[in-house]
Design a protein around this motif. Structure first.
Motif, PDB file in Angstrom:
ATOM      1  N   MET A   1       0.832  -1.191   0.000  1.00  0.00           N
ATOM      2  CA  MET A   1       0.000   0.000   0.000  1.00  0.00           C
ATOM      3  C   MET A   1       0.872   1.247   0.000  1.00  0.00           C
ATOM      4  N   TYR A   2       0.392   2.271  -0.679  1.00  0.00           N
ATOM      5  CA  TYR A   2       1.109   3.540  -0.687  1.00  0.00           C
ATOM      6  C   TYR A   2       1.101   4.176   0.710  1.00  0.00           C
ATOM      7  N   LEU A   3       2.184   4.864   1.032  1.00  0.00           N
ATOM      8  CA  LEU A   3       2.282   5.559   2.308  1.00  0.00           C
ATOM      9  C   LEU A   3       1.389   6.790   2.309  1.00  0.00           C
ATOM     10  N   ASN A   4       0.701   7.020   3.418  1.00  0.00           N
ATOM     11  CA  ASN A   4       0.007   8.296   3.551  1.00  0.00           C
ATOM     12  C   ASN A   4       0.947   9.315   4.199  1.00  0.00           C
ATOM     13  N   VAL A   5       0.478  10.534   4.386  1.00  0.00           N
ATOM     14  CA  VAL A   5       1.346  11.604   4.871  1.00  0.00           C
ATOM     15  C   VAL A   5       1.895  11.280   6.260  1.00  0.00           C
ATOM     16  N   ALA A   6       1.037  10.800   7.151  1.00  0.00           N
ATOM     17  CA  ALA A   6       1.488  10.474   8.506  1.00  0.00           C
ATOM     18  C   ALA A   6       2.531   9.361   8.486  1.00  0.00           C
ATOM     19  N   GLU A   7       2.357   8.393   7.601  1.00  0.00           N
ATOM     20  CA  GLU A   7       3.311   7.286   7.520  1.00  0.00           C
ATOM     21  C   GLU A   7       4.655   7.736   6.960  1.00  0.00           C
ATOM     22  N   TRP A  65       1.689   9.314  -6.743  1.00  0.00           N
ATOM     23  CA  TRP A  65       1.852   8.669  -5.452  1.00  0.00           C
ATOM     24  C   TRP A  65       3.183   7.934  -5.293  1.00  0.00           C
ATOM     25  N   ILE A  66       3.816   7.546  -6.385  1.00  0.00           N
ATOM     26  CA  ILE A  66       5.035   6.740  -6.270  1.00  0.00           C
ATOM     27  C   ILE A  66       6.229   7.523  -5.715  1.00  0.00           C
ATOM     28  N   GLN A 329      -0.876   6.192 -10.355  1.00  0.00           N
ATOM     29  CA  GLN A 329      -1.171   5.349  -9.184  1.00  0.00           C
ATOM     30  C   GLN A 329      -1.360   3.899  -9.617  1.00  0.00           C
ATOM     31  N   PRO A 330      -0.313   3.268 -10.133  1.00  0.00           N
ATOM     32  CA  PRO A 330      -0.462   1.875 -10.558  1.00  0.00           C
ATOM     33  C   PRO A 330      -0.726   0.967  -9.366  1.00  0.00           C
ATOM     34  N   VAL A 331      -1.195  -0.239  -9.647  1.00  0.00           N
ATOM     35  CA  VAL A 331      -1.322  -1.215  -8.575  1.00  0.00           C
ATOM     36  C   VAL A 331       0.033  -1.338  -7.885  1.00  0.00           C
TER      37      VAL A 331
END
Length: 360
Positions: A1-7, A65-66, A329-331
């Protein structure tokens, strides 16, 4: 999963906690419009005034997102490999333990994984295709597209495209606040996120190279993006007012001046990055001057390189943009492959930057 801002921010803290002798957390001074603090992670064993630096930017465009994940991943890989005295491998693109030591002990890498956290949070929770930051809409503007500025059109390089370029130059920026994609902002460096990048370059004059990681074309871009490169007419440059309303047209005999030596360095380093990308799984990003994609103004890479020309006291910074992968935002299984390509490219830059720059 892509990291969110907090992560992303948690990862920066965790990496520094795990490797305190080879990393440093740096906090730029400007809060975002939504009052977020952004941070950089410096990786290197030497003090900032003791070694050349490379600034690595990610997440300027929210929907891409990458890049933030790629920068966090590479920082983690470098710190662990150096600590364990091992090499790194990304597909068939391999780096020995000695090369990792060379990078971490002879350079400082300034990782700025998420320049635009407000935009990323909005993209990941509300509107996946959101590109800009979250500057409030100007008075009287009510549409959702009237929020935000394209940070990669907000830097102080030929920012006022309406006066600096030919009307038919097709510069990919806009002075209209409600442009949903490429609004340049109300003034150059109006945005706190832009000013944080400027602050990093101002504060750490040892930075000599900068790469802004984006998606998705893919391609490795070098200076310039404002016009075709030329190395024969020094007076034909972005500071020449006689070129206002003329510059930017293709094949008109007028281009943006870059010294032949600098162009050689810019191209060779870009090619070495692309070679490393290709070795991962055979994907050829290709190399070209940023203008070959389309004419731009106010971009981070051209701003970084232009600084030493507008201020002789400033360090010369070779600016690059890596457009990675072929979708925003690829898989995540595909994103992991693209992250390896970006990691290989940036390691190749770090390994070759000083040698190529000094040897040109």
């Amino acid at each position: 999963m892509y990291l969110n801002v907090a992560e992303i921010e948690s990862a920066i803290t965790s990496l520094h906690d795990a490797y305190p002798d080879t990393s440093e957390i740096i906090t730029p001074p400007h809060l975002t419009h939504e009052d977020r603090t952004t941070r950089l992670l410096r990786v290197g064993t030497r003090q900032t005034d003791e070694a050349p630096g490379i600034l690595l930017l990610g997440g300027i465009h929210a929907r891409e997102w990458i890049p933030p994940d790629a920068l966090v991943s590479l920082a983690a890989d470098l710190l662990e490999a150096h600590d364990l005295a091992t090499g790194l491998g990304y597909g068939s693109s391999t780096f020995t333990a000695a090369q990792i030591t060379q990078v971490v002990e002879n350079l400082n890498l300034f990782f700025f994984p998420c320049v635009n956290p407000d935009g990323r949070a909005f993209s990941q929770t509300t509107s996946a295709t959101w590109r800009k930051n979250r500057r409030p809409a100007p008075a009287g503007a009510t549409g959702s597209s009237c929020i935000g500025v394209d940070l990669n059109r907000n830097f102080d390089f030929l920012w006022d495209h309406t006066s600096k370029f030919a009307p038919d130059a097709d510069v990919h920026t806009s002075s209209a606040p409600c442009n949903p994609q490429v609004y340049r902002g109300p003034a150059p460096a109006s945005e706190p996120e832009t000013r944080n990048v400027v602050w990093a370059l101002d504060t750490y004059p040892q930075i000599q190279w900068m790469t802004d990681v984006h998606s998705a074309v893919p391609v490795v871009l070098h200076n310039w993006g404002s016009d075709q490169n030329q190395s024969t007419a020094p007076a034909d440059n972005f500071r020449n007012p006689n070129l206002d309303a003329i510059r930017g047209r293709p094949d008109d005999g007028i281009g943006e001046f870059i010294p032949e030596r600098d162009l050689k360095i810019a191209v060779e380093l870009a090619e070495r990055m692309n070679d490393a990308v290709r070795a991962v799984r055979g994907v050829d990003y290709g190399v070209e001057a940023a203008y070959g994609l389309y004419p731009t103004s106010g971009t981070s890479d051209d701003y970084a390189y232009s600084r030493h020309l507008t201020n002789p006291a400033a360090t010369k910074v070779f600016g690059y943009t890596i457009e990675c992968g072929d979708s925003f935002q690829p898989v995540f299984s595909e994103a992991e492959q693209v992250i390896q390509e970006v990691s290989a490219a940036l390691l190749a830059l770090a390994l070759n930057a000083q040698e190529v720059t000094d040897g040109a």
